[in-house]
Scaffold this motif. Structure first.
Motif, PDB file in Angstrom:
ATOM      1  N   ILE A  55       0.865  -1.172   0.000  1.00 35.33           N
ATOM      2  CA  ILE A  55       0.000   0.000   0.000  1.00 35.33           C
ATOM      3  C   ILE A  55       0.906   1.227   0.000  1.00 35.33           C
ATOM      4  O   ILE A  55       1.811   1.341   0.833  1.00 35.33           O
TER       5      ILE A  55
ATOM      6  N   VAL B 255       1.164   5.182   0.607  1.00 37.60           N
ATOM      7  CA  VAL B 255       0.473   6.276   1.272  1.00 37.60           C
ATOM      8  C   VAL B 255       1.295   7.549   1.089  1.00 37.60           C
ATOM      9  O   VAL B 255       2.481   7.584   1.446  1.00 37.60           O
TER      10      VAL B 255
ATOM     11  N   LEU C 186      -4.466  12.301   3.275  1.00 39.52           N
ATOM     12  CA  LEU C 186      -3.643  11.230   2.728  1.00 39.52           C
ATOM     13  C   LEU C 186      -4.174  10.821   1.357  1.00 39.52           C
ATOM     14  O   LEU C 186      -5.386  10.825   1.112  1.00 39.52           O
TER      15      LEU C 186
ATOM     16  N   ILE D 242      -4.076   7.422  -0.768  1.00 42.76           N
ATOM     17  CA  ILE D 242      -3.810   6.003  -0.520  1.00 42.76           C
ATOM     18  C   ILE D 242      -4.022   5.229  -1.814  1.00 42.76           C
ATOM     19  O   ILE D 242      -5.084   5.336  -2.453  1.00 42.76           O
ATOM     20  N   GLU D 243      -3.030   4.439  -2.188  1.00 40.51           N
ATOM     21  CA  GLU D 243      -3.109   3.623  -3.397  1.00 40.51           C
ATOM     22  C   GLU D 243      -2.911   2.155  -3.040  1.00 40.51           C
ATOM     23  O   GLU D 243      -1.932   1.791  -2.390  1.00 40.51           O
ATOM     24  N   THR D 244      -3.855   1.330  -3.446  1.00 39.32           N
ATOM     25  CA  THR D 244      -3.737  -0.115  -3.306  1.00 39.32           C
ATOM     26  C   THR D 244      -3.841  -0.733  -4.698  1.00 39.32           C
ATOM     27  O   THR D 244      -4.033  -0.022  -5.684  1.00 39.32           O
TER      28      THR D 244
ATOM     29  N   ARG E  61      -7.759   3.868  -5.627  1.00 41.32           N
ATOM     30  CA  ARG E  61      -7.052   5.075  -5.209  1.00 41.32           C
ATOM     31  C   ARG E  61      -8.043   5.949  -4.462  1.00 41.32           C
ATOM     32  O   ARG E  61      -9.160   6.165  -4.945  1.00 41.32           O
TER      33      ARG E  61
ATOM     34  N   MET F 113      -5.737   3.443   9.424  1.00 44.14           N
ATOM     35  CA  MET F 113      -5.542   4.876   9.214  1.00 44.14           C
ATOM     36  C   MET F 113      -6.560   5.647  10.050  1.00 44.14           C
ATOM     37  O   MET F 113      -7.764   5.368   9.980  1.00 44.14           O
TER      38      MET F 113
END
Length: 280
Positions: free
Chosen positions: A7, A9, A29, A31-33, A37, A190
């Motif tokens: 992940i 961040v 933040l 956040i990319e998984t 996104r 988070m």
């Protein structure tokens, strides 16, 4: 189902910043998984746009926007984000629209979501907004808590927050919620301000998921005005829960961060606007 891969961040807004980035009293933040996104909170306002541009983040690719609660320093750039990604899903608690104040020294300061942000959310089409009444899955392995039960007596909302300007009606900030991501190494949690208390939050998530491995905790823990007793108890509980990495932000406070470094066996670091981290 655990999220595959790491992940990423990116800290867009925080109280402190790397050289070349703007700092402000706020939090946001990116956040990319492997599956989505998202933005988690939107800061106070002025620092958001220049930092997004400096980081090279393309907001048009945003799938979801999550608001941890309705305070102004987490909801300032909602309209700008939704103008860039008008089809993004928005997740929050209905209580985020509540009118509220903080009162220090007899002076009431509005802390509500800005009107422009409220209007931007309310203008979205039906079904685009998710009002989290409980644990809600945004994508496979990506969840928001919804309201967190307040079971630990030593954790309170963290400040003089009220629903009136006279200070007669305390604001429990019931709209406060956090986000968690399930990974093969355990949970990545988070928090925006964690007015529910980080221990209440972690215990609620572990009860909900049945997963007791906590790979990382990141975000604002609202301990900047906390008593020494609360900081020590929080550190003790984080250690008991086996948290393996802590990244403090925004309202955690330098004193709490320093004591966590001394008391916890895991890595502890403070976040800065402009930072990119790989979790867990």
């Amino acid at each position: 189902m655990p999220v595959k891969g790491n992940i990423t961040v990116t800290v867009i807004v925080d109280n402190n910043a790397l050289p070349g980035f703007a700092a402000e009293h706020g939090f946001s933040l990116w956040i990319e998984t492997s599956g989505m996104r998202m933005l988690f909170d939107l800061g106070l306002g002025p620092a958001f746009r220049p930092n997004v541009l400096q980081l090279g983040i393309d907001l048009r690719t945003m799938d979801a926007l999550v608001l941890s609660h309705g305070h102004y320093d987490h909801t300032g750039s909602v309209r700008e984000a939704l103008e860039a990604a008008p089809h993004a899903r928005v997740c929050l608690h209905r209580g985020a629209f509540t009118d509220r104040w903080s009162i220090r020294g007899g002076t009431a300061k509005p802390t509500s979501m800005p009107e422009s942000s409220r209007n931007a959310i309310k203008a979205l089409r039906e079904g685009q907004v998710c009002y989290a009444l409980g644990p809600t899955e945004l994508a496979p392995g990506v969840w928001v808590t919804g309201p967190v039960p307040r079971l630990r007596e030593f954790e309170d909302p963290g400040g003089p927050f009220f629903l009136d300007t006279e200070g007669k009606i305390p604001d429990p900030i019931e709209d406060d919620m956090s986000l968690w991501i399930e990974t093969p190494e355990g949970l990545v949690v988070m928090a925006g301000c964690c007015h529910s208390g980080i221990i209440n939050t972690l215990e609620f998530i572990t009860r909900t998921t049945g997963e007791h491995r906590i790979a990382a905790v990141m975000g604002g823990l609202h301990l900047s005005s906390a008593s020494q007793e609360r900081i020590l108890r929080t550190a003790g509980e984080l250690k008991r829960l086996g948290v393996r990495r802590v990244v403090t932000s925004h309202c955690t406070g330098e004193a709490a961060t320093e004591q966590f470094r001394e008391l916890l066996a895991c890595p502890v670091e403070g976040s800065l606007a402009g930072m990119r981290l790989t979790l867990p």
